[in-house]
Write a protein that holds these residues in place. Structure first.
Motif, PDB file in Angstrom:
ATOM      1  N   LEU A 199      21.123 -20.993  70.329  1.00  0.00           N
ATOM      2  CA  LEU A 199      21.272 -19.777  69.525  1.00  0.00           C
ATOM      3  C   LEU A 199      19.984 -19.445  68.781  1.00  0.00           C
ATOM      4  O   LEU A 199      19.534 -18.296  68.789  1.00  0.00           O
ATOM      5  CB  LEU A 199      22.416 -19.954  68.523  1.00  0.00           C
ATOM      6  N   VAL A 200      19.379 -20.441  68.147  1.00  0.00           N
ATOM      7  CA  VAL A 200      18.170 -20.204  67.345  1.00  0.00           C
ATOM      8  C   VAL A 200      17.029 -19.699  68.222  1.00  0.00           C
ATOM      9  O   VAL A 200      16.363 -18.703  67.886  1.00  0.00           O
ATOM     10  CB  VAL A 200      17.748 -21.491  66.601  1.00  0.00           C
ATOM     11  N   LEU A 201      16.788 -20.360  69.355  1.00  0.00           N
ATOM     12  CA  LEU A 201      15.671 -19.978  70.223  1.00  0.00           C
ATOM     13  C   LEU A 201      15.850 -18.573  70.786  1.00  0.00           C
ATOM     14  O   LEU A 201      14.908 -17.765  70.782  1.00  0.00           O
ATOM     15  CB  LEU A 201      15.530 -20.978  71.375  1.00  0.00           C
ATOM     16  N   ASN A 202      17.051 -18.260  71.259  1.00  0.00           N
ATOM     17  CA  ASN A 202      17.281 -16.958  71.879  1.00  0.00           C
ATOM     18  C   ASN A 202      17.341 -15.832  70.850  1.00  0.00           C
ATOM     19  O   ASN A 202      16.812 -14.738  71.102  1.00  0.00           O
ATOM     20  CB  ASN A 202      18.566 -16.991  72.720  1.00  0.00           C
ATOM     21  N   VAL A 203      17.943 -16.082  69.711  1.00  0.00           N
ATOM     22  CA  VAL A 203      17.976 -15.062  68.654  1.00  0.00           C
ATOM     23  C   VAL A 203      16.571 -14.819  68.116  1.00  0.00           C
ATOM     24  O   VAL A 203      16.188 -13.666  67.832  1.00  0.00           O
ATOM     25  CB  VAL A 203      18.935 -15.483  67.519  1.00  0.00           C
ATOM     26  N   LEU A 204      15.783 -15.886  67.975  1.00  0.00           N
ATOM     27  CA  LEU A 204      14.396 -15.741  67.518  1.00  0.00           C
ATOM     28  C   LEU A 204      13.597 -14.873  68.475  1.00  0.00           C
ATOM     29  O   LEU A 204      12.873 -13.963  68.042  1.00  0.00           O
ATOM     30  CB  LEU A 204      13.738 -17.119  67.390  1.00  0.00           C
ATOM     31  N   LEU A 205      13.726 -15.131  69.769  1.00  0.00           N
ATOM     32  CA  LEU A 205      12.991 -14.355  70.770  1.00  0.00           C
ATOM     33  C   LEU A 205      13.404 -12.885  70.744  1.00  0.00           C
ATOM     34  O   LEU A 205      12.552 -11.982  70.764  1.00  0.00           O
ATOM     35  CB  LEU A 205      13.216 -14.946  72.158  1.00  0.00           C
ATOM     36  N   ILE A 206      14.701 -12.635  70.678  1.00  0.00           N
ATOM     37  CA  ILE A 206      15.194 -11.256  70.629  1.00  0.00           C
ATOM     38  C   ILE A 206      14.697 -10.556  69.368  1.00  0.00           C
ATOM     39  O   ILE A 206      14.263  -9.395  69.412  1.00  0.00           O
ATOM     40  CB  ILE A 206      16.741 -11.236  70.683  1.00  0.00           C
ATOM     41  N   SER A 207      14.730 -11.250  68.238  1.00  0.00           N
ATOM     42  CA  SER A 207      14.306 -10.661  66.959  1.00  0.00           C
ATOM     43  C   SER A 207      12.822 -10.317  66.969  1.00  0.00           C
ATOM     44  O   SER A 207      12.430  -9.238  66.500  1.00  0.00           O
ATOM     45  CB  SER A 207      14.604 -11.639  65.811  1.00  0.00           C
ATOM     46  N   VAL A 208      12.006 -11.223  67.490  1.00  0.00           N
ATOM     47  CA  VAL A 208      10.559 -10.987  67.533  1.00  0.00           C
ATOM     48  C   VAL A 208      10.249  -9.771  68.397  1.00  0.00           C
ATOM     49  O   VAL A 208       9.435  -8.913  68.025  1.00  0.00           O
ATOM     50  CB  VAL A 208       9.814 -12.236  68.056  1.00  0.00           C
ATOM     51  N   ILE A 209      10.890  -9.679  69.551  1.00  0.00           N
ATOM     52  CA  ILE A 209      10.651  -8.539  70.445  1.00  0.00           C
ATOM     53  C   ILE A 209      11.149  -7.247  69.803  1.00  0.00           C
ATOM     54  O   ILE A 209      10.496  -6.206  69.890  1.00  0.00           O
ATOM     55  CB  ILE A 209      11.332  -8.782  71.808  1.00  0.00           C
ATOM     56  N   HIS A 210      12.287  -7.323  69.139  1.00  0.00           N
ATOM     57  CA  HIS A 210      12.859  -6.127  68.494  1.00  0.00           C
ATOM     58  C   HIS A 210      11.982  -5.625  67.347  1.00  0.00           C
ATOM     59  O   HIS A 210      11.797  -4.410  67.183  1.00  0.00           O
ATOM     60  CB  HIS A 210      14.266  -6.443  67.990  1.00  0.00           C
ATOM     61  N   GLN A 211      11.402  -6.540  66.570  1.00  0.00           N
ATOM     62  CA  GLN A 211      10.663  -6.161  65.368  1.00  0.00           C
ATOM     63  C   GLN A 211       9.229  -5.703  65.640  1.00  0.00           C
ATOM     64  O   GLN A 211       8.614  -5.072  64.788  1.00  0.00           O
ATOM     65  CB  GLN A 211      10.637  -7.345  64.392  1.00  0.00           C
ATOM     66  N   ASN A 212       8.688  -6.026  66.815  1.00  0.00           N
ATOM     67  CA  ASN A 212       7.302  -5.672  67.125  1.00  0.00           C
ATOM     68  C   ASN A 212       7.259  -4.584  68.198  1.00  0.00           C
ATOM     69  O   ASN A 212       7.626  -4.823  69.347  1.00  0.00           O
ATOM     70  CB  ASN A 212       6.538  -6.907  67.609  1.00  0.00           C
ATOM     71  N   LYS A 213       6.822  -3.392  67.799  1.00  0.00           N
ATOM     72  CA  LYS A 213       6.826  -2.239  68.708  1.00  0.00           C
ATOM     73  C   LYS A 213       5.929  -2.446  69.925  1.00  0.00           C
ATOM     74  O   LYS A 213       6.208  -1.893  70.995  1.00  0.00           O
ATOM     75  CB  LYS A 213       6.400  -0.982  67.955  1.00  0.00           C
ATOM     76  N   GLN A 214       4.845  -3.246  69.780  1.00  0.00           N
ATOM     77  CA  GLN A 214       3.962  -3.465  70.929  1.00  0.00           C
ATOM     78  C   GLN A 214       4.636  -4.291  72.030  1.00  0.00           C
ATOM     79  O   GLN A 214       4.143  -4.353  73.151  1.00  0.00           O
ATOM     80  CB  GLN A 214       2.659  -4.156  70.497  1.00  0.00           C
ATOM     81  N   LEU A 215       5.771  -4.899  71.679  1.00  0.00           N
ATOM     82  CA  LEU A 215       6.518  -5.683  72.670  1.00  0.00           C
ATOM     83  C   LEU A 215       7.640  -4.875  73.318  1.00  0.00           C
ATOM     84  O   LEU A 215       8.374  -5.407  74.154  1.00  0.00           O
ATOM     85  CB  LEU A 215       7.110  -6.942  72.014  1.00  0.00           C
ATOM     86  N   HIS A 216       7.770  -3.602  72.940  1.00  0.00           N
ATOM     87  CA  HIS A 216       8.843  -2.773  73.492  1.00  0.00           C
ATOM     88  C   HIS A 216       8.434  -2.246  74.869  1.00  0.00           C
ATOM     89  O   HIS A 216       8.233  -1.056  75.081  1.00  0.00           O
ATOM     90  CB  HIS A 216       9.174  -1.617  72.547  1.00  0.00           C
ATOM     91  N   GLN A 217       8.308  -3.174  75.800  1.00  0.00           N
ATOM     92  CA  GLN A 217       7.966  -2.879  77.188  1.00  0.00           C
ATOM     93  C   GLN A 217       9.096  -3.360  78.084  1.00  0.00           C
ATOM     94  O   GLN A 217       9.851  -4.271  77.696  1.00  0.00           O
ATOM     95  CB  GLN A 217       6.654  -3.568  77.560  1.00  0.00           C
ATOM     96  N   PRO A 218       9.238  -2.778  79.270  1.00  0.00           N
ATOM     97  CA  PRO A 218      10.352  -3.158  80.151  1.00  0.00           C
ATOM     98  C   PRO A 218      10.517  -4.660  80.348  1.00  0.00           C
ATOM     99  O   PRO A 218      11.627  -5.181  80.247  1.00  0.00           O
ATOM    100  CB  PRO A 218      10.001  -2.453  81.465  1.00  0.00           C
ATOM    101  N   MET A 219       9.402  -5.382  80.607  1.00  0.00           N
ATOM    102  CA  MET A 219       9.517  -6.822  80.860  1.00  0.00           C
ATOM    103  C   MET A 219      10.125  -7.552  79.671  1.00  0.00           C
ATOM    104  O   MET A 219      10.976  -8.437  79.835  1.00  0.00           O
ATOM    105  CB  MET A 219       8.127  -7.408  81.177  1.00  0.00           C
ATOM    106  N   ASN A 220       9.726  -7.183  78.464  1.00  0.00           N
ATOM    107  CA  ASN A 220      10.260  -7.851  77.277  1.00  0.00           C
ATOM    108  C   ASN A 220      11.701  -7.436  76.991  1.00  0.00           C
ATOM    109  O   ASN A 220      12.484  -8.223  76.458  1.00  0.00           O
ATOM    110  CB  ASN A 220       9.373  -7.550  76.069  1.00  0.00           C
ATOM    111  N   VAL A 221      12.032  -6.201  77.356  1.00  0.00           N
ATOM    112  CA  VAL A 221      13.428  -5.761  77.229  1.00  0.00           C
ATOM    113  C   VAL A 221      14.308  -6.564  78.189  1.00  0.00           C
ATOM    114  O   VAL A 221      15.410  -7.004  77.827  1.00  0.00           O
ATOM    115  CB  VAL A 221      13.561  -4.251  77.528  1.00  0.00           C
TER     116      VAL A 221
END
Length: 317
Positions: free
Chosen positions: A33-55
């Motif tokens: 839970l911690v690892l996957n929620v952390l990854l989702i949160s980091v991608i969600h909070q950083n606009k430069q990561l809002h790319q198809p691969m990261n989605v």
């Protein structure tokens, strides 16, 4: 005689270690839970990561949480129970969740392979090909496909009545439900093999197609560009390899007689597909992807600075 419960016989060999194993499973679930929620949160909070691969990576992490939540809390509950019995309805629900998790995992990995193909083979047209509209359609199709196909097949199992009462694994799967049926339901096994083709062949074709073209295009790149292209594919290739190994373990156990294999080994092999990928994948995509890794490091540094400032403030106060 029609039974309303199943006896989970695999838990008998774990009786003497159940409290220690409960702690291990709880820790594994917490880490997942911690690892996957952390990854989702980091991608969600950083606009430069809002790319198809990261989605798509977020989609994979959500599936890991879905699969782990379908198994580990249930394993812990049965482990500490006195009878190790589960109701038929509960068992059928768990089988549905685990099968859709496994089939969804391969669909998402195939989608990520296609994304790598577009990114490496057509970098100048990547954002026009992987537009917002197309990305949404791919996500919707990949998310719905395993549920629609498996639900159509699973409707056959839902019509069965069960006279057997033994479930030899730590969790419920469709083939074991069929074996406990009051009547010969061999046709479900046959249909299951056909459905397995729908869950393997299209995705496998997509992955082979993508990497065949990636290898062909990479031959024309200078060595530095080849290395960069390879690095972007490493997390996906490792996830794919991990999933393949886990799937082989599960298929072999379900389809073949494993009585000659030690029970402890059978338990480990049966849990591999639901424990290892959900922990390994967020690590691979979090630490293995440079931009994501950078954002995670910034988050930890920021939190460390805030903690230090807070500690100094409290000390002064």
């Amino acid at each position: 005689m029609i039974h309303a419960t199943f006896k989970m016989t695999a838990y008998a060999v774990m009786e003497n270690y159940k409290h220690g194993l409960f702690s291990v499973f709880f820790l594994l679930y917490l880490i997942t839970l911690v690892l996957n929620v952390l990854l989702i949160s980091v991608i969600h909070q950083n606009k430069q990561l809002h790319q198809p691969m990261n989605v798509f990576t977020c989609m994979l992490s959500l599936n890991e949480i879905y699969g782990s939540s379908a198994l580990l809390p249930a394993v812990m509950a049965v482990l500490v129970s006195k009878t190790h019995d589960v109701t038929v309805k509960w068992c059928m629900a768990q089988a549905y969740f685990l099968h859709t998790y496994a089939s969804g995992e391969f669909c998402i990995l195939a989608l990520m392979g296609y994304d790598r193909y577009i990114a490496i083979c057509s970098p100048l047209h990547y954002y026009s090909i992987m537009s917002y509209s197309k990305t949404c359609k791919l996500i919707a199709f990949t998310g719905l496909y395993p549920f629609i196909v498996f639900t159509s097949f699973y409707s056959l199992t839902l019509q069965l009545r069960f006279c057997g009462k033994v479930m030899p694994k730590l969790y419920c799967v469709n083939m074991e439900l069929v074996k406990n049926s009051c009547r010969n339901a061999q046709y479900i096994s046959t249909v299951g093999l056909a459905i397995l083709v729908l869950f393997i062949v299209p995705q496998l074709v997509m992955i082979v197609f993508s990497y065949t073209h990636i290898l062909r295009v990479c031959r024309t790149f200078p060595k530095e560009s080849q290395a960069n292209a390879f690095r972007t594919c490493v997390p996906h290739l490792l996830s794919l390899l991990n999933y393949t190994i886990a799937s082989l373990f599960e298929v072999i156990q379900t389809r073949f007689n494993m009585s000659h294999v030690a029970v402890e080994a059978q338990i480990f092999l049966s849990l591999y597909f639901i424990i290892i990928p959900p922990i390994a994948n967020p690590v691979l995509y979090g630490l293995g992807t440079q931009t994501v890794r950078g954002c995670i490091m910034k988050l930890f540094i920021k939190n460390k600075v805030m903690t230090t400032v807070l500690a100094k403030t409290l000390t002064v106060g």
